[in-house]
Design a protein around this motif. Structure first.
Motif, mmCIF file in Angstrom:
data_model
loop_
_atom_site.group_PDB
_atom_site.id
_atom_site.type_symbol
_atom_site.label_atom_id
_atom_site.label_comp_id
_atom_site.label_asym_id
_atom_site.label_seq_id
_atom_site.Cartn_x
_atom_site.Cartn_y
_atom_site.Cartn_z
ATOM 1 N N ARG A 138 84.984 55.806 26.426
ATOM 2 C CA ARG A 138 85.836 56.928 26.819
ATOM 3 C C ARG A 138 86.289 57.733 25.596
ATOM 4 O O ARG A 138 86.304 58.948 25.613
ATOM 5 C CB ARG A 138 87.060 56.400 27.570
ATOM 6 C CG ARG A 138 87.212 57.021 28.930
ATOM 7 C CD ARG A 138 88.446 56.574 29.627
ATOM 8 N NE ARG A 138 88.672 55.139 29.458
ATOM 9 C CZ ARG A 138 89.677 54.469 29.996
ATOM 10 N NH1 ARG A 138 90.560 55.105 30.720
ATOM 11 N NH2 ARG A 138 89.826 53.188 29.801
ATOM 12 N N PHE A 139 86.656 57.012 24.544
ATOM 13 C CA PHE A 139 87.093 57.663 23.314
ATOM 14 C C PHE A 139 85.972 58.514 22.728
ATOM 15 O O PHE A 139 86.180 59.660 22.334
ATOM 16 C CB PHE A 139 87.553 56.599 22.309
ATOM 17 C CG PHE A 139 88.041 57.163 21.016
ATOM 18 C CD1 PHE A 139 89.252 57.825 20.935
ATOM 19 C CD2 PHE A 139 87.281 57.029 19.862
ATOM 20 C CE1 PHE A 139 89.708 58.348 19.747
ATOM 21 C CE2 PHE A 139 87.723 57.542 18.661
ATOM 22 C CZ PHE A 139 88.942 58.202 18.596
ATOM 23 N N GLU A 140 84.776 57.969 22.693
ATOM 24 C CA GLU A 140 83.621 58.723 22.180
ATOM 25 C C GLU A 140 83.344 59.951 23.043
ATOM 26 O O GLU A 140 82.983 61.010 22.530
ATOM 27 C CB GLU A 140 82.380 57.824 22.126
ATOM 28 C CG GLU A 140 82.458 56.716 21.097
ATOM 29 C CD GLU A 140 82.526 57.235 19.677
ATOM 30 O OE1 GLU A 140 81.927 58.291 19.383
ATOM 31 O OE2 GLU A 140 83.199 56.586 18.857
ATOM 32 N N ALA A 141 83.527 59.820 24.349
ATOM 33 C CA ALA A 141 83.298 60.958 25.240
ATOM 34 C C ALA A 141 84.300 62.073 24.961
ATOM 35 O O ALA A 141 83.938 63.253 24.936
ATOM 36 C CB ALA A 141 83.400 60.509 26.697
ATOM 37 N N VAL A 142 85.555 61.718 24.732
ATOM 38 C CA VAL A 142 86.571 62.723 24.418
ATOM 39 C C VAL A 142 86.230 63.418 23.107
ATOM 40 O O VAL A 142 86.337 64.642 22.992
ATOM 41 C CB VAL A 142 87.980 62.081 24.362
ATOM 42 C CG1 VAL A 142 88.992 63.037 23.767
ATOM 43 C CG2 VAL A 142 88.415 61.645 25.750
ATOM 44 N N LEU A 143 85.819 62.646 22.111
ATOM 45 C CA LEU A 143 85.441 63.251 20.830
ATOM 46 C C LEU A 143 84.269 64.203 20.982
ATOM 47 O O LEU A 143 84.270 65.296 20.416
ATOM 48 C CB LEU A 143 85.094 62.163 19.810
ATOM 49 C CG LEU A 143 86.255 61.409 19.193
ATOM 50 C CD1 LEU A 143 85.730 60.385 18.200
ATOM 51 C CD2 LEU A 143 87.222 62.340 18.508
ATOM 52 N N SER A 144 83.262 63.800 21.745
ATOM 53 C CA SER A 144 82.096 64.671 21.888
ATOM 54 C C SER A 144 82.451 65.934 22.660
ATOM 55 O O SER A 144 81.917 67.006 22.382
ATOM 56 C CB SER A 144 80.952 63.928 22.560
ATOM 57 O OG SER A 144 81.290 63.606 23.901
ATOM 58 N N LYS A 145 83.375 65.835 23.639
ATOM 59 C CA LYS A 145 83.813 67.034 24.358
ATOM 60 C C LYS A 145 84.486 68.005 23.403
ATOM 61 O O LYS A 145 84.284 69.211 23.471
ATOM 62 C CB LYS A 145 84.783 66.670 25.480
ATOM 63 C CG LYS A 145 84.118 66.100 26.706
ATOM 64 C CD LYS A 145 85.152 65.806 27.766
ATOM 65 C CE LYS A 145 84.538 65.142 28.969
ATOM 66 N NZ LYS A 145 85.552 64.810 29.994
ATOM 67 N N ARG A 146 85.301 67.477 22.502
ATOM 68 C CA ARG A 146 85.963 68.345 21.526
ATOM 69 C C ARG A 146 84.952 69.023 20.608
ATOM 70 O O ARG A 146 85.070 70.191 20.290
ATOM 71 C CB ARG A 146 86.972 67.556 20.690
ATOM 72 C CG ARG A 146 88.233 67.252 21.427
ATOM 73 C CD ARG A 146 89.233 66.638 20.511
ATOM 74 N NE ARG A 146 90.489 66.409 21.194
ATOM 75 C CZ ARG A 146 91.533 65.845 20.647
ATOM 76 N NH1 ARG A 146 91.488 65.454 19.400
ATOM 77 N NH2 ARG A 146 92.643 65.679 21.329
#
Length: 119
Positions: free
Chosen positions: A32-40
């Protein structure tokens, strides 16, 4: 040698509980954390891309802004209004006045030559 008369610490049979090891973050949380970073990152790239596209779009810029008539008006305004109010040494003001006057004369000469060629 000196002997300290303090009493010895009491000895107990009870042991304190050991420190528990930290459990690693759940794999799902890491994803989930990686997904948030990639969205940013994607949002930042899109934003930069749109900024570049807007800056390269010259449809709203009029060529008259860069025309010789407008530039002459600006130079004359600087010569007549800005330069006298400038807080500078007299030699610097004189040099700036001379340079701006030469630029104005050169632009007027070029305009006359263009008019002669087009006529």
């Amino acid at each position: 040698m000196r002997i300290d008369p303090r009493p010895a610490l009491p000895v107990t049979a009870d042991k304190t509980a050991g420190v528990q090891a930290l459990q690693p973050a759940a794999h799902r949380q890491g994803a989930r954390f990686e997904a948030v970073l990639s969205k940013r990152e994607v949002a930042a790239r899109r934003s930069l891309r749109s900024d570049v596209e807007q800056s390269s779009n010259a449809a709203g810029i009029s060529a008259e802004l860069f025309g010789s008539t407008r530039s002459l008006e600006i130079l004359e305004y600087v010569l007549d209004s800005v330069l006298p109010a400038l807080d500078a040494e007299p030699e610097i003001k004189a040099l700036a006045h001379e340079l701006i006057s030469e630029e104005i004369d050169m632009r007027r000469t070029l305009e006359q030559q263009r008019a002669e060629v087009q006529a």
